[in-house]
Scaffold this motif. Structure first.
Motif, PDB file in Angstrom:
ATOM      1  N   HIS A  55      10.776   2.754 -14.396  1.00  0.00           N
ATOM      2  CA  HIS A  55      10.029   3.129 -15.359  1.00  0.00           C
ATOM      3  C   HIS A  55       9.321   1.298 -14.795  1.00  0.00           C
ATOM      4  CE1 HIS A  55      12.254   5.853 -17.184  1.00  0.00           C
ATOM      5  NE2 HIS A  55      10.391   6.861 -17.290  1.00  0.00           N
ATOM      6  N   ALA A  59       5.607   0.906 -13.958  1.00  0.00           N
ATOM      7  CA  ALA A  59       4.382  -0.373 -15.498  1.00  0.00           C
ATOM      8  C   ALA A  59       3.878  -1.306 -14.789  1.00  0.00           C
ATOM      9  CB  ALA A  59       5.658  -1.124 -16.352  1.00  0.00           C
ATOM     10  N   ARG A  64       0.868  -0.275 -16.842  1.00  0.00           N
ATOM     11  CA  ARG A  64       1.130   0.036 -18.322  1.00  0.00           C
ATOM     12  C   ARG A  64       2.178  -0.557 -18.790  1.00  0.00           C
ATOM     13  NH1 ARG A  64      -1.118   5.169 -17.546  1.00  0.00           N
ATOM     14  NH2 ARG A  64      -2.840   5.538 -16.326  1.00  0.00           N
ATOM     15  N   SER A  65       1.947  -0.107 -19.952  1.00  0.00           N
ATOM     16  CA  SER A  65       3.517  -1.098 -20.838  1.00  0.00           C
ATOM     17  C   SER A  65       4.465   0.254 -20.216  1.00  0.00           C
ATOM     18  CB  SER A  65       3.011  -0.926 -22.264  1.00  0.00           C
ATOM     19  OG  SER A  65       2.898   0.391 -22.658  1.00  0.00           O
ATOM     20  N   GLU A  67       6.450   1.291 -22.849  1.00  0.00           N
ATOM     21  CA  GLU A  67       6.362   2.613 -23.454  1.00  0.00           C
ATOM     22  C   GLU A  67       4.998   4.167 -22.111  1.00  0.00           C
ATOM     23  OE1 GLU A  67       4.907   4.550 -27.289  1.00  0.00           O
ATOM     24  OE2 GLU A  67       5.493   2.460 -27.201  1.00  0.00           O
ATOM     25  N   GLU A  68       4.175   3.260 -22.338  1.00  0.00           N
ATOM     26  CA  GLU A  68       2.924   4.117 -21.278  1.00  0.00           C
ATOM     27  C   GLU A  68       3.968   4.907 -20.427  1.00  0.00           C
ATOM     28  OE1 GLU A  68      -1.230   2.373 -22.242  1.00  0.00           O
ATOM     29  OE2 GLU A  68      -0.078   1.562 -20.890  1.00  0.00           O
ATOM     30  N   GLY A  71       6.159   7.946 -20.960  1.00  0.00           N
ATOM     31  CA  GLY A  71       5.051   8.667 -21.455  1.00  0.00           C
ATOM     32  C   GLY A  71       4.496   9.445 -19.361  1.00  0.00           C
ATOM     33  N   MET A  72       4.258   8.763 -19.089  1.00  0.00           N
ATOM     34  CA  MET A  72       3.632   9.126 -16.954  1.00  0.00           C
ATOM     35  C   MET A  72       5.111  10.171 -17.061  1.00  0.00           C
ATOM     36  SD  MET A  72       2.420   5.692 -16.281  1.00  0.00           S
ATOM     37  CE  MET A  72       2.133   6.491 -14.179  1.00  0.00           C
TER      38      MET A  72
END
Length: 238
Positions: A55, A59, A64-65, A67-68, A71-72
């Motif tokens: 992750h 990111a 991205r963050s 959290e994003e 989500g991916m």
């Protein structure tokens, strides 16, 4: 019929696309189809011996963050489940795949390309193993049917380096910008982990093309012709 598949073992959509292709092939049980897995590195400069920080890796790569990024991967995990695959991004290890691709070249020569690709994909995306580690690669390749001594010889040398580079160059020459990328009979291309029906349609097109007559007959019943047995005049003609 031949299908060439460019993919990387750390690519989630490559594993999903592989599963969808195999499902489509089940709908062509009477057609002999050769599937060849070809080399493509998403990140040739990736480090080996990294930690399970997928992750964080995503990111950073996509800006991205965390959290994003989660989500991916949640979306990819759901897509994987739809084709019977189980992904574990929290423990997945981003790594360099060049050595694994060199061993995959050996597997192709030995007729074990499909088995080795499956073993490598599962190791990375389901079992959270480090496909950049030579001992891990060796164990997985032996599980797939390769001889340990041959695998070790490859990993302890630069064997198949040019073969990997050649396939990567070929990918760029034919316009591959991302993987998975499927080429059917060097005529039809499928880019990405498309729905199974897209693969079915591609296979059907290639099958129809292979079995198409050499010429399209445009004749009508009014054409007179002669054969070894004589000449026939169409009905109603003098």
């Amino acid at each position: 019929m031949k299908i060439e598949v460019w993919s990387d073992f750390v690519c989630p959509f490559c594993y999903i696309g592989k599963a969808r292709l195999e499902e489509a092939l089940k709908q062509f049980p009477n057609e002999t189809v050769e599937v060849e897995y070809k080399s493509f590195e998403l990140d040739p400069n990736a480090e080996r011996n990294t930690k399970p920080v997928m992750h964080e890796h995503l990111a950073h790569k996509y800006g991205r963050s965390l959290e994003e990024a989660r989500g991916m991967t949640a979306n990819m995990t759901e897509q994987a489940k739809s084709v019977g695959l189980d992904f574990h991004f929290d423990t997945m290890i981003p790594t360099n795949t060049f050595a694994a691709h060199r061993v995959a070249q050996l597997a192709n020569e030995k007729g074990l390309g499909k088995e080795t690709a499956e073993r490598f994909f599962k190791a990375v995306l389901t079992d959270s193993e480090d496909i950049g580690d030579h001992e891990t690669i060796t164990r997985l390749a032996v599980d797939a049917g390769l001889e340990r001594s041959e695998v070790e010889n490859v990993l302890n040398s630069d064997a198949y380096t040019e073969a990997v580079r050649m396939e990567e160059r070929e990918a760029h020459e034919i316009g591959v910008q991302g993987v998975p990328f499927f080429v059917i009979n060097r005529k039809y291309a499928v880019s990405g982990a498309q729905p199974t029906e897209v693969f079915v349609n591609g296979l059907q097109k290639a099958f129809d093309e292979e079995n198409k007559p050499a010429f399209e007959n445009l004749s009508t019943d009014d054409g007179a012709a002669c054969t070894e047995d004589g000449c026939e005049v169409p009905s109603g003609k003098e």
